[in-house]
Design a protein around this motif. Structure first.
Motif, PDB file in Angstrom:
ATOM      1  N   TRP A 181      28.878  16.851   8.119  1.00 28.54           N
ATOM      2  CA  TRP A 181      27.845  17.829   7.794  1.00 28.54           C
ATOM      3  C   TRP A 181      27.333  17.608   6.387  1.00 28.54           C
ATOM      4  CZ3 TRP A 181      29.727  21.414   4.116  1.00 28.54           C
ATOM      5  CH2 TRP A 181      31.114  21.439   3.973  1.00 28.54           C
ATOM      6  N   THR A 182      26.205  18.273   6.140  1.00 26.65           N
ATOM      7  CA  THR A 182      25.549  18.114   4.852  1.00 26.65           C
ATOM      8  C   THR A 182      25.930  19.266   3.967  1.00 26.65           C
ATOM      9  OG1 THR A 182      23.692  17.393   6.193  1.00 26.65           O
ATOM     10  CG2 THR A 182      23.325  17.578   3.846  1.00 26.65           C
ATOM     11  N   LEU A 183      26.364  18.946   2.769  1.00 22.57           N
ATOM     12  CA  LEU A 183      26.653  20.035   1.840  1.00 22.57           C
ATOM     13  C   LEU A 183      25.372  20.449   1.146  1.00 22.57           C
ATOM     14  CD1 LEU A 183      28.699  21.812   0.475  1.00 22.57           C
ATOM     15  CD2 LEU A 183      29.024  20.063  -1.224  1.00 22.57           C
ATOM     16  N   CYS A 184      24.723  19.479   0.535  1.00 22.24           N
ATOM     17  CA  CYS A 184      23.394  19.731   0.022  1.00 22.24           C
ATOM     18  C   CYS A 184      22.647  18.429   0.217  1.00 22.24           C
ATOM     19  CB  CYS A 184      23.427  20.171  -1.435  1.00 22.24           C
ATOM     20  SG  CYS A 184      24.272  19.046  -2.520  1.00 22.24           S
ATOM     21  N   THR A 185      21.467  18.333  -0.284  1.00 24.78           N
ATOM     22  CA  THR A 185      20.674  17.149   0.036  1.00 24.78           C
ATOM     23  C   THR A 185      21.404  15.887  -0.344  1.00 24.78           C
ATOM     24  OG1 THR A 185      18.985  18.562  -0.901  1.00 24.78           O
ATOM     25  CG2 THR A 185      18.277  16.501   0.042  1.00 24.78           C
TER      26      THR A 185
ATOM     27  N   GLN B 157      25.505  23.488   9.766  1.00 25.90           N
ATOM     28  CA  GLN B 157      26.507  22.435   9.732  1.00 25.90           C
ATOM     29  C   GLN B 157      26.219  21.334  10.746  1.00 25.90           C
ATOM     30  OE1 GLN B 157      27.646  24.027   6.930  1.00 25.90           O
ATOM     31  NE2 GLN B 157      29.709  23.487   7.494  1.00 25.90           N
ATOM     32  N   ARG B 158      24.981  21.048  10.907  1.00 25.22           N
ATOM     33  CA  ARG B 158      24.602  20.016  11.842  1.00 25.22           C
ATOM     34  C   ARG B 158      24.914  18.641  11.249  1.00 25.22           C
ATOM     35  NH1 ARG B 158      21.040  16.453  13.167  1.00 25.22           N
ATOM     36  NH2 ARG B 158      19.785  16.498  15.058  1.00 25.22           N
ATOM     37  N   THR B 159      25.160  17.692  12.152  1.00 22.47           N
ATOM     38  CA  THR B 159      25.357  16.325  11.684  1.00 22.47           C
ATOM     39  C   THR B 159      24.092  15.876  10.980  1.00 22.47           C
ATOM     40  OG1 THR B 159      26.532  16.035  13.753  1.00 22.47           O
ATOM     41  CG2 THR B 159      26.147  14.088  12.441  1.00 22.47           C
ATOM     42  N   PRO B 160      24.225  15.256   9.836  1.00 17.73           N
ATOM     43  CA  PRO B 160      23.034  14.892   9.074  1.00 17.73           C
ATOM     44  C   PRO B 160      22.100  14.017   9.901  1.00 17.73           C
ATOM     45  CG  PRO B 160      24.996  14.531   7.780  1.00 17.73           C
ATOM     46  CD  PRO B 160      25.463  14.902   9.136  1.00 17.73           C
ATOM     47  N   PRO B 161      20.854  14.380   9.993  1.00 20.68           N
ATOM     48  CA  PRO B 161      19.921  13.609  10.833  1.00 20.68           C
ATOM     49  C   PRO B 161      19.790  12.163  10.386  1.00 20.68           C
ATOM     50  CG  PRO B 161      18.920  15.661  10.105  1.00 20.68           C
ATOM     51  CD  PRO B 161      20.214  15.541   9.383  1.00 20.68           C
ATOM     52  N   SER B 162      19.928  11.943   9.084  1.00 17.51           N
ATOM     53  CA  SER B 162      19.755  10.571   8.628  1.00 17.51           C
ATOM     54  C   SER B 162      20.926   9.687   9.025  1.00 17.51           C
ATOM     55  CB  SER B 162      19.589  10.540   7.108  1.00 17.51           C
ATOM     56  OG  SER B 162      20.616  11.287   6.514  1.00 17.51           O
ATOM     57  N   LEU B 163      22.022  10.306   9.432  1.00 15.99           N
ATOM     58  CA  LEU B 163      23.169   9.512   9.834  1.00 15.99           C
ATOM     59  C   LEU B 163      23.287   9.380  11.336  1.00 15.99           C
ATOM     60  CD1 LEU B 163      25.965  10.861   7.506  1.00 15.99           C
ATOM     61  CD2 LEU B 163      24.658   8.778   7.278  1.00 15.99           C
ATOM     62  N   ASP B 164      22.310   9.908  12.032  1.00 12.06           N
ATOM     63  CA  ASP B 164      22.433   9.940  13.489  1.00 12.06           C
ATOM     64  C   ASP B 164      22.660   8.571  14.107  1.00 12.06           C
ATOM     65  OD1 ASP B 164      20.297  12.732  14.437  1.00 12.06           O
ATOM     66  OD2 ASP B 164      22.458  12.520  14.204  1.00 12.06           O
ATOM     67  N   ASN B 165      22.073   7.557  13.479  1.00 10.17           N
ATOM     68  CA  ASN B 165      22.259   6.214  14.040  1.00 10.17           C
ATOM     69  C   ASN B 165      23.486   5.525  13.485  1.00 10.17           C
ATOM     70  OD1 ASN B 165      19.905   6.486  15.464  1.00 10.17           O
ATOM     71  ND2 ASN B 165      18.672   5.793  13.729  1.00 10.17           N
ATOM     72  N   ALA B 166      23.777   5.839  12.238  1.00 10.52           N
ATOM     73  CA  ALA B 166      24.850   5.099  11.586  1.00 10.52           C
ATOM     74  C   ALA B 166      26.223   5.520  12.072  1.00 10.52           C
ATOM     75  CB  ALA B 166      24.752   5.283  10.074  1.00 10.52           C
ATOM     76  N   LEU B 167      26.338   6.782  12.447  1.00  9.87           N
ATOM     77  CA  LEU B 167      27.675   7.278  12.768  1.00  9.87           C
ATOM     78  C   LEU B 167      28.329   6.617  13.983  1.00  9.87           C
ATOM     79  CD1 LEU B 167      27.672  11.060  11.893  1.00  9.87           C
ATOM     80  CD2 LEU B 167      28.882   9.212  10.819  1.00  9.87           C
TER      81      LEU B 167
END
Lengths: 515, 382
Positions: free
Chosen positions: B333-337, B301-311
């Motif tokens: 968190w990411t449910l699936c890709t 349940q990690r914060t999605p890496p691709s959103l690390d900057n946007a959040l």
């Protein structure tokens, strides 16, 4: 930090096993026994399993939320359990492979005395491990007795203390209401209902934020999912040692080896070439009529004992590993925890005052007893909202769900009949992509048709009639809401249109959603 | 018009028709490109395994028999991927409120674990054989492994070509970038050295009849591109990555077997075999790490890496809305890709417009790509 006993036990077992691994490697080099070497690798895999469990425990203690892991690392337990279960399964396959090979190609044991010695030492180590971890596993496999449960309870209490000490991370919201009673019961519905009764009586206690320890059956406590994995691994190893020792003992006492210097006949399909050669020589010698004494090498079934026992052991292991595998996989699949009945929950939520409809109710288990729920709740207006919110939170607390996020949706002016519609759902082009193929329509995922259509508020019935009204009302009524108007209209349109042929839609949706 | 004959058949309760269920599964498998490819590879793999097994039994070669068993083990990875791709399309129900979509992540993770286990196993066998080099009969070794390699390469080529037909986003290159240096038919190795039986000089064909090709990497783009995809076709990146790694793991293994066979034949370097095994197992291990890291991140349940900057930007914007005092407890968190879910709590002023704040917040986060958001509003007591 706290939760020491787990870590201490794991470290203890780890060091013991690692030491034993080194011993086995050394012995195998000294005696040049390949079997010992492969057994030592088995020990190494055990060490790895323990390391995995230890890492998981260390991580799981960090329940504080971090920037990247806002839920903390508590899920590491479940992951550790899964890794161990998968590892065990893979090991079982390997053992089956080796057993099959042994069947086609039986070996004699060389130096059985050494094997007995080392096997017995390994068995001791594993038995020690079993004792260490027995209480933690809670004996989910029929070992449960009073002692086991009290161990489990004590560990749980310590565990809860650990959890309640953490600072205001993500857990701040649920405060310290991690009630032990809401772990999944070992049996199905009855105990769950019973527990609900108990819980309702204790609702005041829950509200105060004190940690309530209920002396319930902890045999399947998810907090020890990880420990269960370790326990199973150690159990498998113990069984292996038992087999090794039994086999070696039987071999020593029953097997008549080929005495050195004598000719003997080996009827078993063995790998020993000299025996084969000797049989030919034998025949020649005997044909001269010198002696009838043909020493036959010991009973052949002894050679097949090892693989048979191995296969039995694999059967036992797989049987006991499967529940662990299933449970951890289900948690990771974001399933609704076993003790919660979504349907009833939905109905009871709708019975609360001020709740018009529920959308997108999702309940899932983070790890252990931490259950998280999210929902959209439709209510009349912002003023009544805070009141309703409190009641909803209490309701969820009673169910054992302490981390809830409730999004309010306010009924737009004049459109009472649109209570079932989700005001803030996704826009047009995202609608089919909303939740990974859950349903084709936003706003119904997870609630099922029963929750919204059959709600006692009776709002859902007149959708067909209200379709036109809704579309016309929204732009007028909510003109002041700025940019949201268009979205809401779009959302409403999307949602209303498919619902017009209502009865059939309900039926088909129900069929689909139950699969 | 009177009915002359009344048939009661329609009113019988539906029996649990196993055949119907299985045919339903088949239809589901064949409908999607990913699962279709997986299914065909699985069949291919299984048939080769059976052929090898029967040949091994007929020629009484233990090496072939054990190799075929290892291929069966490989099939389980394919089976897991196939099962996951079918399961993740099931609809949500009362027990699975999000549906079964996480199955793909889980399958990728389990495949990665199996791969690590295989690598460990090969490494240990390599060590064993290094300490006690067995006599490997390599008569049939070279031709069989060459045949296996050729089949693998053909398969990879064919399916890589087909796989890129659908590239929309840039995500796909991702899935393949760690594949090519990875394949190893470590299996070829692991039984060349059941060193025990090679002592009696069995025709130790070490070969890798594995014909695993690459995959039809049908990467249906889940981004909102104004095309209506069926929801179930979200990217099955995780499954494909896991299975692809597993399959390409065989190719490198064939290469390794060939190299070591050549070394042994030409230069009589018996040590080549274990060293090759160890190198290959290390390669497998290293290449699995990205897949494992990604799936562990999702499962934790990690914060999605691709959103690390946007959040953080989004948080800022929300806090600047009128009436918002504070933003608390954000969980994303990411449910699936590519499907992200988030919850947060907003503390707002008593006189603020709750509805407006809600919709604005939703807007802000939808622009960041988060479509499922739950915003809890708490009115500050004044």
């Amino acid at each position: 930090m706290a939760c020491e006993p787990n870590r201490v036990r794991l470290l203890c077992m780890l060091s013991l096993t690692f030491g034993f691994f080194i011993v086995e490697v050394v012995v195998s080099r000294i005696t040049a026994s390949l079997a010992m070497l492969s057994d030592s690798f088995h020990m190494l895999s055990d060490v790895i399993a323990l390391v995995v469990a230890l890492v998981a425990v260390r991580f799981a203690e960090k329940t504080q939320s971090t920037n990247k892991n806002t839920f903390g690392w508590i899920r590491a337990e479940v992951m550790g359990a899964l890794v161990n279960a998968v590892f065990l399964t893979a090991l079982c396959f390997t053992i089956i492979l080796e057993a099959v090979e042994r069947f086609t190609n039986p070996h004699e044991i060389e130096k059985p005395h050494v094997v007995i010695g080392v096997g017995a030492a390994g068995l001791l180590v594993n038995l020690l491990g079993l004792c260490l971890f027995h209480g933690h596993a809670g004996g989910g496999h029929g070992h449960s007795h009073g002692g086991g449960h009290s161990h489990g309870n004590k560990k749980n209490k310590r565990g809860k203390i650990c959890k309640s000490e953490r600072p205001n991370g993500s857990s701040g919201e649920e405060s310290n209401n991690l009630v032990g009673s809401h772990n999944s019961p070992p049996n199905g519905v009855n105990t769950e209902r019973h527990r609900h009764e108990i819980v309702r009586n204790d609702s005041e206690v829950h509200m105060n934020g004190s940690v309530v320890y209920e002396d319930m059956d902890h045999s399947h406590d998810e907090a020890s999912l990880n420990m269960r994995g370790v326990f199973l691994h150690v159990l498998g190893d113990a069984l292996g040692s038992v087999i090794v020792v039994v086999n070696a003992l039987i071999f020593t006492f029953v097997w008549r080896p080929c005495p050195p210097g004598e000719t003997c006949f080996n009827p078993c399909h063995s790998t020993d070439h000299q025996h084969v050669n000797h049989t030919l020589v034998d025949l020649f010698v005997d044909s001269n009529g010198s002696s009838f004494q043909r020493t036959m090498v010991g009973p052949c079934w002894v050679l097949y004992l090892d693989p048979t026992l191995c296969i039995i052991m694999v059967g036992i292991l797989l049987y006991t590993t499967y529940p662990l595998l299933k449970e951890s996989a289900l948690i990771l699949l974001q399933t609704v925890p076993k003790q919660i009945d979504m349907h009833r929950l939905n109905e009871r939520l709708l019975l609360l005052d001020g709740v018009l409809a529920i959308h997108e109710l999702h309940i899932w288990q983070l790890a252990g007893s931490r259950i998280i729920a999210t929902a959209h709740i439709k209510c009349h207006d912002p003023t009544s909202y805070m009141d309703v919110a409190k009641r909803i939170k209490d309701f969820f607390h009673n169910e054992g769900i302490h981390a809830t996020t409730i999004q309010p949706e306010f009924v737009t002016v004049n459109s009472e009949s649109s209570a079932s519609l989700c005001e803030l759902s996704c826009r047009t082009q995202c609608a089919p992509k909303l939740c990974c193929g859950a349903t084709d329509k936003p706003g119904v995922a997870g609630t099922g048709p029963a929750g919204t259509e059959k709600g006692p508020s009776g709002e859902g019935k007149a959708l067909a009639a209200s379709a036109m009204e809704v579309i016309s009302e929204i732009p007028e009524g909510a003109a002041g809401a700025g940019a949201s108007v268009l979205e809401q209209a779009a959302a409403a349109v999307i949602q209303v249109v498919p619902r017009i042929p209502e009865p059939e839609v309900i039926i088909t949706r129900e069929v689909e959603s139950s699969l | 018009m009177l009915p002359l004959c009344i048939k009661d058949d329609e009113y019988k309760p539906a029996k649990f028709n196993l055949l119907a269920k299985i045919s339903g599964w088949f239809r589901s498998i064949l409908s999607d490109k990913t699962s279709r490819n997986l299914f065909f590879f699985l069949c291919l793999n299984l048939s080769f395994a059976f052929v090898e097994l029967s040949y091994g039994i007929w020629s009484n070669s233990l090496g072939l028999i054990s190799d075929s068993f290892h291929m069966f083990f490989d099939c389980t990875a394919l089976l897991a991927g196939l099962a996951a791709s079918v399961i993740s399309r099931w609809r949500s129900n009362d027990s699975f409120s999000y549906g079964y979509v996480r199955a793909e992540v889980l399958a990728g993770f389990v495949n990665g674990l199996f791969l690590i286990f295989t690598a460990f196993f090969i490494f240990s066998e390599g060590v064993e054989r290094a300490l006690e080099p067995p006599h490997v009969n390599h008569d049939r070794l070279l031709p069989v492994s060459v045949a296996g390699l050729l089949v693998n390469l053909v398969g990879i080529f064919v399916f890589q070509h087909g796989g890129h037909g659908h590239s929309h986003g840039g995500d796909e290159g991702h899935g393949h970038s760690h594949s090519l240096f990875n394949g190893s038919a470590g299996h070829g190795h692991s039984h060349g050295g059941h060193g025990h039986e090679s002592k009696h000089g069995d025709g130790h064909s070490h070969g890798d009849g594995h014909s695993h090709g690459g995959h039809g990497h049908s990467h249906d783009d889940p981004h909102c591109h104004d095309e209506l995809h069926t929801p179930g076709k979200g990217s099955s990146k995780q499954i494909l990555q896991g299975v692809f790694l597993h399959i390409v793991a065989d190719t490198l293994g064939s290469v390794g077997v060939i190299i070591s066979a050549i070394l042994m034949q030409k230069y009589d370097l018996m040590i080549a075999d274990p060293i090759c095994s160890m190198c290959i197992s290390i390669l497998i291990g290293v290449s699995v790490v990205p897949l494992l890291r990604e799936s562990i991140g999702i499962l934790m349940q990690r914060t999605p890496p691709s959103l690390d900057n946007a959040l953080p930007e989004c948080y800022q914007r929300v806090q600047q809305l009128q009436g918002v005092y504070n933003l608390q407890e954000p969980h994303f968190w990411t449910l699936c890709t590519d499907v992200y879910i988030g919850t947060l709590k907003l503390l707002i002023a008593p006189d603020a417009d709750g509805k407006w704040i809600l919709s604005q917040t939703h807007n802000i986060f939808t622009q960041a790509g988060i479509r499922q958001l739950y915003v809890q509003i708490e009115v500050a007591a004044m």
